[in-house]
Design a protein around this motif. Structure first.
Motif, PDB file in Angstrom:
ATOM      1  N   SER A 148     -37.845  45.321  -5.440  1.00  0.00           N
ATOM      2  CA  SER A 148     -38.928  44.762  -4.641  1.00  0.00           C
ATOM      3  C   SER A 148     -39.435  43.458  -5.247  1.00  0.00           C
ATOM      4  O   SER A 148     -39.630  42.466  -4.535  1.00  0.00           O
ATOM      5  CB  SER A 148     -40.065  45.780  -4.540  1.00  0.00           C
ATOM      6  OG  SER A 148     -41.151  45.242  -3.831  1.00  0.00           O
ATOM      7  N   LEU A 149     -39.646  43.457  -6.557  1.00  0.00           N
ATOM      8  CA  LEU A 149     -40.075  42.228  -7.244  1.00  0.00           C
ATOM      9  C   LEU A 149     -39.006  41.143  -7.153  1.00  0.00           C
ATOM     10  O   LEU A 149     -39.321  39.964  -6.953  1.00  0.00           O
ATOM     11  CB  LEU A 149     -40.400  42.522  -8.709  1.00  0.00           C
ATOM     12  CG  LEU A 149     -41.669  43.322  -8.968  1.00  0.00           C
ATOM     13  CD1 LEU A 149     -41.750  43.735 -10.427  1.00  0.00           C
ATOM     14  CD2 LEU A 149     -42.897  42.525  -8.553  1.00  0.00           C
ATOM     15  N   ARG A 151     -36.765  40.745  -4.802  1.00  0.00           N
ATOM     16  CA  ARG A 151     -36.743  40.212  -3.432  1.00  0.00           C
ATOM     17  C   ARG A 151     -37.936  39.293  -3.189  1.00  0.00           C
ATOM     18  O   ARG A 151     -37.818  38.288  -2.508  1.00  0.00           O
ATOM     19  CB  ARG A 151     -36.749  41.347  -2.426  1.00  0.00           C
ATOM     20  CG  ARG A 151     -35.425  42.051  -2.320  1.00  0.00           C
ATOM     21  CD  ARG A 151     -35.432  43.125  -1.243  1.00  0.00           C
ATOM     22  NE  ARG A 151     -34.221  43.876  -1.290  1.00  0.00           N
ATOM     23  CZ  ARG A 151     -34.160  45.182  -1.522  1.00  0.00           C
ATOM     24  NH1 ARG A 151     -35.256  45.884  -1.715  1.00  0.00           N
ATOM     25  NH2 ARG A 151     -32.994  45.795  -1.560  1.00  0.00           N
ATOM     26  N   ARG A 152     -39.067  39.663  -3.719  1.00  0.00           N
ATOM     27  CA  ARG A 152     -40.289  38.912  -3.494  1.00  0.00           C
ATOM     28  C   ARG A 152     -40.328  37.603  -4.292  1.00  0.00           C
ATOM     29  O   ARG A 152     -40.740  36.570  -3.789  1.00  0.00           O
ATOM     30  CB  ARG A 152     -41.498  39.765  -3.870  1.00  0.00           C
ATOM     31  CG  ARG A 152     -42.805  39.191  -3.367  1.00  0.00           C
ATOM     32  CD  ARG A 152     -43.967  40.141  -3.554  1.00  0.00           C
ATOM     33  NE  ARG A 152     -43.703  41.383  -2.824  1.00  0.00           N
ATOM     34  CZ  ARG A 152     -44.068  42.586  -3.264  1.00  0.00           C
ATOM     35  NH1 ARG A 152     -44.679  42.706  -4.425  1.00  0.00           N
ATOM     36  NH2 ARG A 152     -43.822  43.657  -2.571  1.00  0.00           N
ATOM     37  N   HIS A 153     -39.877  37.651  -5.538  1.00  0.00           N
ATOM     38  CA  HIS A 153     -40.016  36.495  -6.428  1.00  0.00           C
ATOM     39  C   HIS A 153     -38.702  35.823  -6.815  1.00  0.00           C
ATOM     40  O   HIS A 153     -38.700  34.687  -7.245  1.00  0.00           O
ATOM     41  CB  HIS A 153     -40.753  36.893  -7.718  1.00  0.00           C
ATOM     42  CG  HIS A 153     -42.107  37.439  -7.446  1.00  0.00           C
ATOM     43  ND1 HIS A 153     -43.144  36.664  -6.995  1.00  0.00           N
ATOM     44  CD2 HIS A 153     -42.595  38.695  -7.550  1.00  0.00           C
ATOM     45  CE1 HIS A 153     -44.226  37.402  -6.847  1.00  0.00           C
ATOM     46  NE2 HIS A 153     -43.925  38.641  -7.162  1.00  0.00           N
ATOM     47  N   ARG A 156     -36.577  32.380  -4.289  1.00  0.00           N
ATOM     48  CA  ARG A 156     -37.339  31.183  -3.877  1.00  0.00           C
ATOM     49  C   ARG A 156     -36.462  29.987  -3.807  1.00  0.00           C
ATOM     50  O   ARG A 156     -35.529  29.756  -4.386  1.00  0.00           O
ATOM     51  CB  ARG A 156     -38.490  30.947  -4.850  1.00  0.00           C
ATOM     52  CG  ARG A 156     -39.520  32.017  -4.728  1.00  0.00           C
ATOM     53  CD  ARG A 156     -40.672  31.669  -5.577  1.00  0.00           C
ATOM     54  NE  ARG A 156     -41.622  32.764  -5.491  1.00  0.00           N
ATOM     55  CZ  ARG A 156     -42.832  32.704  -5.944  1.00  0.00           C
ATOM     56  NH1 ARG A 156     -43.272  31.634  -6.520  1.00  0.00           N
ATOM     57  NH2 ARG A 156     -43.639  33.718  -5.841  1.00  0.00           N
TER      58      ARG A 156
END
Length: 156
Positions: A148-149, A151-153, A156
């Protein structure tokens, strides 16, 4: 029949290795997890339920044959529970995800954080299998958080 059960429970001999039998036995779970990742989540849950129902008596019979509780030679619990660490993950077949799941699973299985450390008090094949199920669940939770982290961070 007991010989066949013992052969399977010891991971076809991997459990008899003098060092890290649980780690080497867990390696048998990698192709199993890889195969299972090709199915739907529902099918994966069904397969895991079947594997765990089978693991309990196998581990129990092997424990009786070896004259102790969760003998280090018994590794069927490891390779039959490991796929839980990748259950339902669409990226399960990526080598780094599989490797991370394996490392997390072995870490939690070896360190036995609560309540894993208390499960062994149940006794028999149920406790032998359940402590590895809990280790796999912990590995799954950490892996889901990491993914999850990532994918989120990480994108970019």
């Amino acid at each position: 029949m007991d010989d066949a059960v013992l052969l399977f429970a010891t991971g076809f001999g991997l459990g008899w290795l003098p060092w890290s039998p649980g780690t080497f036995g867990s390696l048998l779970g990698i192709p199993l997890a890889w195969w299972m990742s090709g199915f739907t989540r529902g099918s994966q849950l069904g397969i895991m339920t079947f594997l765990l129902i089978v693991a309990v008596p196998i581990c129990h019979v092997a424990s009786l044959a070896l004259g102790s509780g969760d003998a280090p030679q018994i590794v069927a619990d490891e390779f039959m529970a490991f796929p839980i660490a990748l259950l339902g993950l669409s990226v399960a077949r990526q080598p780094w995800v599989m490797a991370l799941a394996f490392i997390l699973f072995r870490l939690f299985d070896a360190t036995k954080p609560p309540p894993i450390d208390h499960i062994e008090a149940i006794g028999g094949g149920l406790s032998i299998a359940l402590d590895d199920v809990m280790a796999a669940i912990y590995a799954w939770l950490v892996l889901v958080a990491i993914l999850s982290l990532w994918r989120r961070h990480g994108r970019r």
